[in-house]
Motif scaffolding. Structure first.
Motif, PDB file in Angstrom:
ATOM      1  N   PHE A 144      91.820  49.306  -3.212  1.00 36.28           N
ATOM      2  CA  PHE A 144      90.602  48.945  -2.947  1.00 36.28           C
ATOM      3  C   PHE A 144      89.879  49.556  -1.638  1.00 36.28           C
ATOM      4  O   PHE A 144      88.894  49.954  -1.417  1.00 36.28           O
ATOM      5  CB  PHE A 144      90.334  47.362  -2.932  1.00 36.28           C
ATOM      6  CG  PHE A 144      88.722  46.858  -2.779  1.00 36.28           C
ATOM      7  CD1 PHE A 144      87.921  46.823  -4.088  1.00 36.28           C
ATOM      8  CD2 PHE A 144      87.983  46.429  -1.809  1.00 36.28           C
ATOM      9  CE1 PHE A 144      86.692  46.466  -3.994  1.00 36.28           C
ATOM     10  CE2 PHE A 144      86.993  46.170  -1.591  1.00 36.28           C
ATOM     11  CZ  PHE A 144      85.972  46.014  -2.625  1.00 36.28           C
ATOM     12  N   ARG A 199      86.468  34.764  -2.617  1.00 35.66           N
ATOM     13  CA  ARG A 199      87.821  34.286  -1.551  1.00 35.66           C
ATOM     14  C   ARG A 199      88.918  35.034  -2.194  1.00 35.66           C
ATOM     15  O   ARG A 199      89.571  35.831  -1.400  1.00 35.66           O
ATOM     16  CB  ARG A 199      87.698  32.911  -1.238  1.00 35.66           C
ATOM     17  CG  ARG A 199      88.681  32.544  -0.334  1.00 35.66           C
ATOM     18  CD  ARG A 199      88.998  30.922  -0.343  1.00 35.66           C
ATOM     19  NE  ARG A 199      90.048  30.765  -1.563  1.00 35.66           N
ATOM     20  CZ  ARG A 199      91.370  30.689  -0.887  1.00 35.66           C
ATOM     21  NH1 ARG A 199      91.768  30.743   0.368  1.00 35.66           N
ATOM     22  NH2 ARG A 199      92.249  30.166  -2.095  1.00 35.66           N
ATOM     23  N   LEU A 200      89.221  34.807  -3.379  1.00 34.28           N
ATOM     24  CA  LEU A 200      90.373  35.576  -4.014  1.00 34.28           C
ATOM     25  C   LEU A 200      90.265  37.143  -3.719  1.00 34.28           C
ATOM     26  O   LEU A 200      91.358  37.898  -3.546  1.00 34.28           O
ATOM     27  CB  LEU A 200      90.665  35.220  -5.314  1.00 34.28           C
ATOM     28  CG  LEU A 200      91.240  33.832  -5.611  1.00 34.28           C
ATOM     29  CD1 LEU A 200      91.036  33.283  -7.170  1.00 34.28           C
ATOM     30  CD2 LEU A 200      92.910  33.850  -5.223  1.00 34.28           C
ATOM     31  N   ALA A 201      89.142  37.596  -3.999  1.00 38.79           N
ATOM     32  CA  ALA A 201      88.830  39.055  -4.019  1.00 38.79           C
ATOM     33  C   ALA A 201      89.170  39.606  -2.647  1.00 38.79           C
ATOM     34  O   ALA A 201      89.836  40.721  -2.594  1.00 38.79           O
ATOM     35  CB  ALA A 201      87.776  39.376  -4.479  1.00 38.79           C
ATOM     36  N   GLN A 202      88.852  38.812  -1.812  1.00 36.00           N
ATOM     37  CA  GLN A 202      89.063  39.303  -0.445  1.00 36.00           C
ATOM     38  C   GLN A 202      90.504  39.222   0.049  1.00 36.00           C
ATOM     39  O   GLN A 202      90.854  40.165   0.551  1.00 36.00           O
ATOM     40  CB  GLN A 202      88.087  38.572   0.531  1.00 36.00           C
ATOM     41  CG  GLN A 202      86.425  38.741   0.421  1.00 36.00           C
ATOM     42  CD  GLN A 202      85.958  38.196   1.462  1.00 36.00           C
ATOM     43  OE1 GLN A 202      86.080  36.866   1.762  1.00 36.00           O
ATOM     44  NE2 GLN A 202      84.934  38.764   2.237  1.00 36.00           N
ATOM     45  N   ALA A 203      91.102  38.187  -0.261  1.00 39.35           N
ATOM     46  CA  ALA A 203      92.375  38.032  -0.010  1.00 39.35           C
ATOM     47  C   ALA A 203      93.454  38.860  -0.912  1.00 39.35           C
ATOM     48  O   ALA A 203      94.477  39.319  -0.232  1.00 39.35           O
ATOM     49  CB  ALA A 203      92.866  36.526  -0.486  1.00 39.35           C
ATOM     50  N   LEU A 204      93.130  39.181  -2.062  1.00 44.22           N
ATOM     51  CA  LEU A 204      93.860  40.163  -2.732  1.00 44.22           C
ATOM     52  C   LEU A 204      93.785  41.420  -2.707  1.00 44.22           C
ATOM     53  O   LEU A 204      94.379  42.539  -3.318  1.00 44.22           O
ATOM     54  CB  LEU A 204      93.716  39.826  -4.384  1.00 44.22           C
ATOM     55  CG  LEU A 204      94.132  38.390  -4.555  1.00 44.22           C
ATOM     56  CD1 LEU A 204      93.941  37.874  -6.193  1.00 44.22           C
ATOM     57  CD2 LEU A 204      95.367  37.872  -4.200  1.00 44.22           C
ATOM     58  N   ALA A 205      92.360  41.927  -1.985  1.00 45.80           N
ATOM     59  CA  ALA A 205      92.393  43.432  -2.023  1.00 45.80           C
ATOM     60  C   ALA A 205      93.305  44.345  -1.283  1.00 45.80           C
ATOM     61  O   ALA A 205      93.835  43.833  -0.244  1.00 45.80           O
ATOM     62  CB  ALA A 205      90.931  43.644  -1.239  1.00 45.80           C
ATOM     63  N   SER A 206      93.730  45.421  -1.818  1.00 44.15           N
ATOM     64  CA  SER A 206      94.915  46.087  -1.303  1.00 44.15           C
ATOM     65  C   SER A 206      94.373  47.402  -1.028  1.00 44.15           C
ATOM     66  O   SER A 206      93.474  47.881  -0.949  1.00 44.15           O
ATOM     67  CB  SER A 206      96.071  45.853  -2.344  1.00 44.15           C
ATOM     68  OG  SER A 206      95.675  46.831  -3.545  1.00 44.15           O
ATOM     69  N   GLU A 220      85.058  30.716  -5.024  1.00 47.54           N
ATOM     70  CA  GLU A 220      86.723  30.703  -5.057  1.00 47.54           C
ATOM     71  C   GLU A 220      86.946  32.235  -5.553  1.00 47.54           C
ATOM     72  O   GLU A 220      88.172  32.663  -4.874  1.00 47.54           O
ATOM     73  CB  GLU A 220      87.170  29.951  -6.008  1.00 47.54           C
ATOM     74  CG  GLU A 220      88.547  29.871  -6.309  1.00 47.54           C
ATOM     75  CD  GLU A 220      89.531  29.530  -5.045  1.00 47.54           C
ATOM     76  OE1 GLU A 220      88.919  29.194  -3.882  1.00 47.54           O
ATOM     77  OE2 GLU A 220      90.683  29.686  -5.281  1.00 47.54           O
ATOM     78  N   ILE A 221      86.364  32.989  -6.438  1.00 40.36           N
ATOM     79  CA  ILE A 221      86.574  34.364  -7.027  1.00 40.36           C
ATOM     80  C   ILE A 221      86.757  35.261  -5.802  1.00 40.36           C
ATOM     81  O   ILE A 221      87.311  36.003  -5.565  1.00 40.36           O
ATOM     82  CB  ILE A 221      85.889  34.552  -8.222  1.00 40.36           C
ATOM     83  CG1 ILE A 221      86.353  33.773  -9.265  1.00 40.36           C
ATOM     84  CG2 ILE A 221      86.102  36.075  -8.481  1.00 40.36           C
ATOM     85  CD1 ILE A 221      85.376  33.908 -10.621  1.00 40.36           C
TER      86      ILE A 221
END
Lengths: 291, 291
Positions: free
Chosen positions: B217, B207-214, B204-205
């Motif tokens: 990153f 998945r979140l890291a991939q989704a939130l990478a801006s 889950e972390i």
């Protein structure tokens, strides 16, 4: 500077608050701004960030949604006058990049608080920084817990999607660890790179390094040269997750260094092939994963 | 595919060789290309990278300047047929990003060898990658030693300035340490960042890291996801300097981590203010420092 019933309040009109205001205004919403200084209030009105603005917290009285667009330190130690002025029946949300401490702080302060985090930004700050469509296509994450009121959460979702964001929800602790991995820890990794080059003792090598630095170095060092206060706010408010991410980072770097030390070029090639394959998963993934 | 007397030879027509060819052609020079494969030769001619091209090293016979635009491994273990075909009275130069090993290898092979390094690049490679004006405004460093013939060095300088580069010279060892600091070591620093995020165990972390990478990153991880062979060539051919730079980097990162560990936010703020001040010195500095 009168305010209509049912308007949206924005506390703080920097990059995030100002950009939210501009977008909401363009959709025809009434927006009540609250700022510290008269001068900021005048500029915010002149730029059209808000339809009304004040330096007096009581201006929020008739808002049914208030966005706290404040820096992390101001969110974690909120002005009591602000807390008192928030209508008890309004939905309150924030835009901070750390969620567990904000949630912990605000749950006892307001019954309809929703912790949220629009992932958008530029290098700009202040009342001149707000811009249209800053949130379009970007993720906006809320981190509700068992005590979060579903109707309040839905109200923030309407706001986020109105601004073009991709909406999703996560546990606050997991959000904070993910953000440490892809944002807060990388700031330190990037800053350490600048520090290393700047600390080179041989003046000729340092001069050459400056002369030869190209777009690769510029990109890798960019987030390490951002606002120091923001870097400190991230590291201090998300300290445990940042330290955990740093430890994992040190381990990763040691694996690569070890391949170089042992002249194990097959191993290094495998590692670099893997990182090459990993990166696309971190680019523009928000639109796919929010669905 | 006839060749005029006094033409310039380019061995290898990838990004660097092809771009040199395009620029020289636009200045009216005769350019003789040498490549491995017939198919590459045809494309190079069709793209106008060269005025003549061959897969036979003897095509270089009438060149008075030959640019070895080859990858580092091919430079360090050159094809004997290529070495034999280089005219003894021609000036020979290379474009490798590591200079001491290239200089050591080529000094005994050719009396008029000049080690040089144009600092320019894109993510592209191969015969389709060459582009006009790739070198304009970029540094081009030669690393002569006591045995380098001054006339040969001057001939390479004419080439570099003709292509719009900022010319300067440095000792090969210092060049290699500077490049380790701002290019080779940062590749590993950036790759380790991707590795850390990719190795996160909680799905889950991750998945979140991939989704939130801006964009932050994306920028910081860019050079860590480049061509693995290039990364290996840099690390293996410049191993000592890369290890030295990695050690200095680890020390720098530990200083920042230590400030977080000790909750010393004043210290962290000072460090981040310093890195903020350091970065402009590494941006577009080449034009000032080459004079």
């Amino acid at each position: 500077m009168g305010v209509e019933a049912g308007c949206i309040g924005i506390v703080g009109l920097g990059l995030i608050g100002g950009s939210i205001g501009l977008d909401l205004r363009s959709h025809g919403w009434e927006v009540q701004g609250l700022v510290h200084r008269k001068q900021t209030a005048d500029r915010a009105l002149a730029r059209g960030l808000v339809s009304a603005v004040s330096t007096d917290p009581s201006c929020l009285q008739r808002c049914n949604l208030v966005v706290l667009a404040l820096p992390i330190p101001a969110l974690l130690q909120p002005d009591p006058a602000l807390v008192d002025a928030l209508p008890r029946n309004a939905v309150i949300t924030d835009v901070g990049s750390v969620k567990q401490p904000v949630l912990d702080r605000w749950k006892p302060l307001h019954p309809r608080f929703v912790a949220s985090h629009p992932m958008a930004g530029t290098a700009s700050a202040g009342v001149e920084a707000g811009q249209c469509d800053l949130f379009r296509g970007r993720p906006w994450i809320a981190t509700p817990d068992a005590g979060t009121e579903p109707e309040a959460l839905a109200r923030v979702q309407v706001l986020a999607t109105q601004l073009g964001s991709h909406w999703f929800t996560a546990a606050a602790g997991q959000h904070d660890q993910a953000v440490a991995l892809i944002s807060h820890m990388p700031v330190l990794v990037s800053a350490a790179l600048l520090r290393t080059a700047g600390d080179e003792r041989d003046p000729e090598i340092r001069r050459l390094a400056q002369a030869l630095a190209s777009s690769g170095f510029a990109d890798t060092s960019r987030i390490g040269s951002g606002n120091p206060d923001l870097g400190v706010a991230m590291a201090s408010s998300n300290r445990e997750a940042v330290l955990k991410a740093l430890a994992a980072y040190r381990w990763s770097l040691e694996q690569l260094e070890d391949a170089v030390l042992r002249n194990n070029w097959d191993q290094l090639r495998r590692e670099l092939s893997r990182t090459q394959a990993l990166r696309p998963g971190f680019l523009q993934a928000s639109s796919e994963l929010s669905s």
